[in-house]
Design an enzyme around this catalytic site. Structure first.
Site, PDB file in Angstrom:
ATOM      1  N   SER A   1       0.799  -1.230   0.000  1.00 35.59           N
ATOM      2  CA  SER A   1       0.000   0.000   0.000  1.00 35.59           C
ATOM      3  C   SER A   1       0.829   1.277   0.000  1.00 35.59           C
ATOM      4  O   SER A   1       0.343   2.320  -0.411  1.00 35.59           O
ATOM      5  CB  SER A   1      -0.966   0.019   1.186  1.00 35.59           C
TER       6      SER A   1
ATOM      7  N   LYS B   1       0.467   4.860   6.807  1.00 37.21           N
ATOM      8  CA  LYS B   1      -0.111   5.635   5.704  1.00 37.21           C
ATOM      9  C   LYS B   1       0.498   7.034   5.681  1.00 37.21           C
ATOM     10  O   LYS B   1       1.161   7.458   6.614  1.00 37.21           O
ATOM     11  CB  LYS B   1      -1.638   5.761   5.862  1.00 37.21           C
TER      12      LYS B   1
END
Length: 175
Positions: free
Chosen positions: A43, A91
């Site tokens: 990701s 993230k």
């Protein structure tokens, strides 16, 4: 014989004193200051794990830097997953409270980030479970700021707080 018992006893006492000082110091350091973590998944490619499943980056997570929940757009952060509290995710911070962000696949095309929240996304948009899936994230879920790649050695580097130009908020909440 008495001297060897005395010597062994002194060594044992010294070990115990060192152990009972070192362990709390180490635990406090790892809990409050910094720790390391292995990054899994794709990701955050290409920033982290550019080799895909063949390798995993190990990053330094700085707890101290986020102790007052102060983050900037572009920071790579570790946070408790809003969908699975047993899991931590890494993230990039895209938007902060008051910012208006254009979403990617979220139910609303535009989202204004509420007070006390942030919008986080993975760099590899098609392979990331992020705010586009679960919405704005409470700053209370913030765990640490990823500051450096420590492993593998050829990738050792400082992680810059860079916001991809195509992901800049449409409007910032700054006055």
């Amino acid at each position: 014989m008495a001297q060897s018992q005395s010597w062994a006893r002194r060594c044992f006492k010294a070990f115990c004193k060192g152990f009972f000082v070192a362990v709390p110091v180490a635990v406090t350091f790892l809990d409050r200051v910094a720790c390391v973590a292995r990054v899994e998944g794709s990701s955050m490619q290409p920033s982290l794990n550019p080799g895909g499943s063949q390798s995993s980056d190990v990053v330094l997570l700085n707890h101290w830097k986020v102790r007052n929940f102060e983050v900037q757009r572009g920071d790579i952060v570790s946070l408790v997953s809003p969908k699975n509290p047993e899991q931590k995710i890494i993230k990039r911070v895209i938007a902060l409270e008051g910012d208006i962000v254009r979403t990617i696949g979220h139910k609303n095309r535009l989202v204004k980030v509420p007070r006390g929240h942030m919008w986080v996304e993975g760099d590899h948009h098609g392979h990331s479970f992020d705010s586009n899936s679960f919405g704005p994230v409470s700053l209370g879920l913030l765990h640490a700021h990823a500051t450096h790649i420590l492993w593998p050695p050829e990738r050792w580097q400082r992680l810059e707080s860079v916001l991809p130009p195509e992901r800049c908020p449409l409007q910032t909440g700054e006055k």
